[in-house]
Design a protein around this motif. Structure first.
Motif, PDB file in Angstrom:
ATOM      1  N   GLU A  98       3.005  77.520  93.839  1.00  0.00           N
ATOM      2  CA  GLU A  98       4.347  77.522  94.451  1.00  0.00           C
ATOM      3  C   GLU A  98       4.251  77.863  95.937  1.00  0.00           C
ATOM      4  O   GLU A  98       4.902  77.239  96.768  1.00  0.00           O
ATOM      5  N   GLU A  99       3.437  78.864  96.251  1.00  0.00           N
ATOM      6  CA  GLU A  99       3.284  79.295  97.644  1.00  0.00           C
ATOM      7  C   GLU A  99       2.708  78.171  98.511  1.00  0.00           C
ATOM      8  O   GLU A  99       3.224  77.881  99.591  1.00  0.00           O
ATOM      9  N   ILE A 100       1.662  77.544  98.035  1.00  0.00           N
ATOM     10  CA  ILE A 100       1.036  76.439  98.779  1.00  0.00           C
ATOM     11  C   ILE A 100       2.001  75.265  98.878  1.00  0.00           C
ATOM     12  O   ILE A 100       2.114  74.633  99.925  1.00  0.00           O
ATOM     13  N   THR A 152       5.241  75.263  98.974  1.00  0.00           N
ATOM     14  CA  THR A 152       6.259  75.555  99.978  1.00  0.00           C
ATOM     15  C   THR A 152       5.673  75.466 101.380  1.00  0.00           C
ATOM     16  O   THR A 152       6.253  74.835 102.269  1.00  0.00           O
ATOM     17  N   GLU A 153       4.516  76.073 101.558  1.00  0.00           N
ATOM     18  CA  GLU A 153       3.889  76.112 102.880  1.00  0.00           C
ATOM     19  C   GLU A 153       3.451  74.732 103.374  1.00  0.00           C
ATOM     20  O   GLU A 153       3.585  74.407 104.539  1.00  0.00           O
ATOM     21  N   MET A 154       2.928  73.894 102.465  1.00  0.00           N
ATOM     22  CA  MET A 154       2.356  72.601 102.854  1.00  0.00           C
ATOM     23  C   MET A 154       3.275  71.418 102.539  1.00  0.00           C
ATOM     24  O   MET A 154       2.880  70.268 102.736  1.00  0.00           O
ATOM     25  N   ASP A 155       4.470  71.693 102.001  1.00  0.00           N
ATOM     26  CA  ASP A 155       5.421  70.644 101.612  1.00  0.00           C
ATOM     27  C   ASP A 155       4.792  69.663 100.618  1.00  0.00           C
ATOM     28  O   ASP A 155       4.778  68.449 100.825  1.00  0.00           O
TER      29      ASP A 155
END
Length: 120
Positions: free
Chosen positions: A35-37, A39-42
């Protein structure tokens, strides 16, 4: 990049090999998209294909580098361990539906391929 596997992660593979059974092969190298990646990388969540191995079942079905695998059959694929565990329930020659997200000019779109699982 370094990776490590716990012996418990290989239990299913070792069991099949020790019983003379083939280990199912999809033919992708992939990274987990948390989820974090995402969001960060679209990116969509799932596993990001860094390499669809030439002449592998995935490659022959049309799976490409940079696709994000999200499901196999009706099972959500959230990480590589989940993918490995899912594939262990199939046999060589089984045809599975692989759902993924592929980036196009309008963003990511869902596509689906039928893949005949092989042996490496």
């Amino acid at each position: 990049m370094a990776s490590a596997l716990a012996i418990s992660d290989l239990k299913g593979v070792l069991e099949k090999l020790s019983n003379g059974q083939d280990v199912v092969y999809l033919g992708v190298e992939a990274l987990d998209v948390t989820e974090e990646i995402a969001t960060e990388m679209d990116l969509p969540t799932g596993i990001y294909v860094t390499e669809s191995v030439i002449n592998s079942p995935a490659y022959n079905a049309g799976i490409q580098n940079e696709d994000v695998i999200t499901k196999i059959a009706d099972i959500e694929i959230k990480n590589n361990k989940n993918l490995k565990n899912t594939l262990e329930s199939y046999k060589v020659g089984d045809i599975v539906s692989v759902e993924m997200m592929r980036k196009g000019k309008d963003g990511y779109k869902t596509i689906e391929f039928d893949v005949t699982l092989g042996v490496q």
